[in-house]
Design a protein around this motif. Structure first.
Motif, short mmCIF file in Angstrom:
data_model
loop_
_atom_site.label_atom_id
_atom_site.label_comp_id
_atom_site.label_asym_id
_atom_site.label_seq_id
_atom_site.Cartn_x
_atom_site.Cartn_y
_atom_site.Cartn_z
N GLN A 1 -63.86 -13.04 -76.24
CA GLN A 1 -62.94 -12.09 -75.52
C GLN A 1 -62.79 -10.89 -76.55
O GLN A 1 -62.75 -11.18 -77.95
N GLY A 2 -62.52 -9.87 -76.26
CA GLY A 2 -62.19 -8.37 -76.71
C GLY A 2 -63.76 -7.99 -77.07
O GLY A 2 -63.53 -6.80 -77.89
N ASP A 3 -65.04 -8.43 -77.00
CA ASP A 3 -66.16 -7.78 -77.46
C ASP A 3 -66.55 -6.58 -76.62
O ASP A 3 -67.55 -6.03 -76.73
N GLY A 4 -65.73 -6.40 -75.71
CA GLY A 4 -66.13 -5.20 -74.48
C GLY A 4 -67.42 -5.21 -74.02
O GLY A 4 -68.02 -4.19 -73.35
N ARG A 5 -68.14 -6.52 -73.72
CA ARG A 5 -69.46 -6.75 -73.16
C ARG A 5 -69.08 -7.24 -71.63
O ARG A 5 -68.26 -8.04 -71.56
N THR A 6 -70.03 -6.90 -70.84
CA THR A 6 -70.10 -7.65 -69.48
C THR A 6 -71.02 -8.73 -69.47
O THR A 6 -72.05 -8.41 -69.78
N PRO A 7 -70.37 -9.76 -69.01
CA PRO A 7 -71.30 -11.15 -69.17
C PRO A 7 -72.57 -10.91 -68.30
O PRO A 7 -72.59 -10.22 -67.21
N GLU A 8 -73.60 -11.57 -68.56
CA GLU A 8 -74.84 -11.45 -67.84
C GLU A 8 -75.20 -12.89 -67.06
O GLU A 8 -74.85 -14.13 -68.01
N GLY A 9 -75.65 -13.14 -66.09
CA GLY A 9 -76.05 -14.14 -65.35
C GLY A 9 -75.57 -14.15 -63.93
O GLY A 9 -75.59 -13.03 -63.29
N VAL A 10 -75.64 -15.55 -63.39
CA VAL A 10 -75.20 -15.50 -62.07
C VAL A 10 -73.97 -16.00 -61.81
O VAL A 10 -73.42 -17.04 -62.26
N PHE A 11 -73.11 -15.61 -61.01
CA PHE A 11 -71.70 -15.66 -60.76
C PHE A 11 -71.40 -15.69 -59.45
O PHE A 11 -72.39 -15.38 -58.40
N ALA A 12 -69.99 -16.04 -59.19
CA ALA A 12 -69.83 -16.14 -57.74
C ALA A 12 -68.30 -15.00 -57.54
O ALA A 12 -67.50 -15.41 -58.46
N ILE A 13 -67.87 -14.63 -56.68
CA ILE A 13 -66.68 -14.11 -56.39
C ILE A 13 -65.76 -15.39 -56.01
O ILE A 13 -65.91 -15.99 -55.05
N ASP A 14 -64.68 -15.35 -56.90
CA ASP A 14 -63.99 -16.56 -56.81
C ASP A 14 -62.44 -16.20 -56.29
O ASP A 14 -61.47 -17.11 -56.32
N ARG A 15 -62.12 -14.92 -56.40
CA ARG A 15 -60.66 -14.58 -56.20
C ARG A 15 -60.72 -13.05 -55.88
O ARG A 15 -61.58 -12.22 -56.34
N ARG A 16 -59.62 -12.69 -55.18
CA ARG A 16 -59.45 -11.22 -54.54
C ARG A 16 -58.12 -10.86 -54.90
O ARG A 16 -57.31 -11.69 -54.44
N ASN A 17 -57.92 -9.80 -55.45
CA ASN A 17 -56.53 -9.24 -55.88
C ASN A 17 -56.39 -7.91 -55.48
O ASN A 17 -56.93 -6.89 -55.88
N ASP A 18 -55.43 -7.70 -54.33
CA ASP A 18 -55.07 -6.14 -53.80
C ASP A 18 -53.81 -5.73 -54.69
O ASP A 18 -53.50 -4.68 -54.34
N ARG A 19 -53.32 -6.46 -55.58
CA ARG A 19 -52.27 -6.02 -56.29
C ARG A 19 -52.49 -5.95 -57.81
O ARG A 19 -51.72 -6.23 -58.75
N SER A 20 -53.93 -5.87 -58.29
CA SER A 20 -54.12 -5.74 -59.70
C SER A 20 -53.79 -4.42 -60.10
O SER A 20 -53.38 -3.55 -59.41
N ALA A 21 -54.15 -4.40 -61.30
CA ALA A 21 -53.70 -2.79 -62.13
C ALA A 21 -54.68 -1.98 -61.91
O ALA A 21 -54.66 -0.87 -62.24
#
Length: 178
Positions: free
Chosen positions: A81-101
């Motif tokens: 946390q806090g390292d400013g990096r974007t993770p690498e690998g294979v993921f899946a979309i697991d949530r949708r937020n239409d009220r995010s910041a």
């Protein structure tokens, strides 16, 4: 008197440079070309960090390409946390937020069990809340921040995010490459 003129000239130059920098970082996004709408749902998203590119795929065909912004320290895989990096690998979309910041957001299922185990063994927090999202809601809809500015997320313009939102669903695979 010459000293005052120099100071005034320096202040004018600083103000001019500041306005130029503000325009560069907060300029309206260029209008996207008139592209046909995406039909159907993307089954895969490929993110190429080094190229700052994200591609929506459907049955191994490119639906659309986007320029992206990443975490403020994009080199390498996310470690904590806090390292400013974007993770690498294979993921899946697991949530949708239409009220995010940020203008809409699609959450990735990071951290994975191996990320949690590695972080626990090293005694730190692996981070989380990695999203694909638009621009901060505080900005006008057509403004796009330049450069890598997120905390580790993947950012696009708001118009692009609306298109991505409509063309994806839960469990869409997201592959993040170096």
């Amino acid at each position: 008197m010459k000293g005052l003129a120099r100071i005034f000239s320096a202040l004018v130059m600083i103000a001019f440079l500041g306005l130029g920098a503000a325009w560069f970082y907060f300029a309206p996004a260029p209008l996207p070309p008139n592209l046909p709408p995406i039909i159907g749902t993307a089954d895969r998203i490929i993110v190429e960090k080094s190229a700052r590119r994200m591609v929506l795929m459907q049955n191994d065909k490119v639906l659309r390409e986007y320029r992206i912004a990443l975490g403020f320290s994009p080199q390498g895989d996310k470690e904590r946390q806090g390292d400013g990096r974007t993770p690498e690998g294979v993921f899946a979309i697991d949530r949708r937020n239409d009220r995010s910041a940020y203008h809409l957001s699609l959450g990735l299922d990071y951290p994975q069990p191996e990320d949690r185990a590695r972080a626990k063994a090293a005694g730190y927090d692996p981070g989380g809340d990695i999203m694909i999202h638009g621009q901060p809601n505080a900005l006008a809809d057509d403004v796009v921040l330049r450069g890598d500015w997120t905390a580790g997320c993947i950012a696009v313009s708001n118009a692009e995010m609306r298109e991505i939102w409509a063309a994806t669903d839960a469990r869409t695979v997201v592959e993040v490459r170096p």
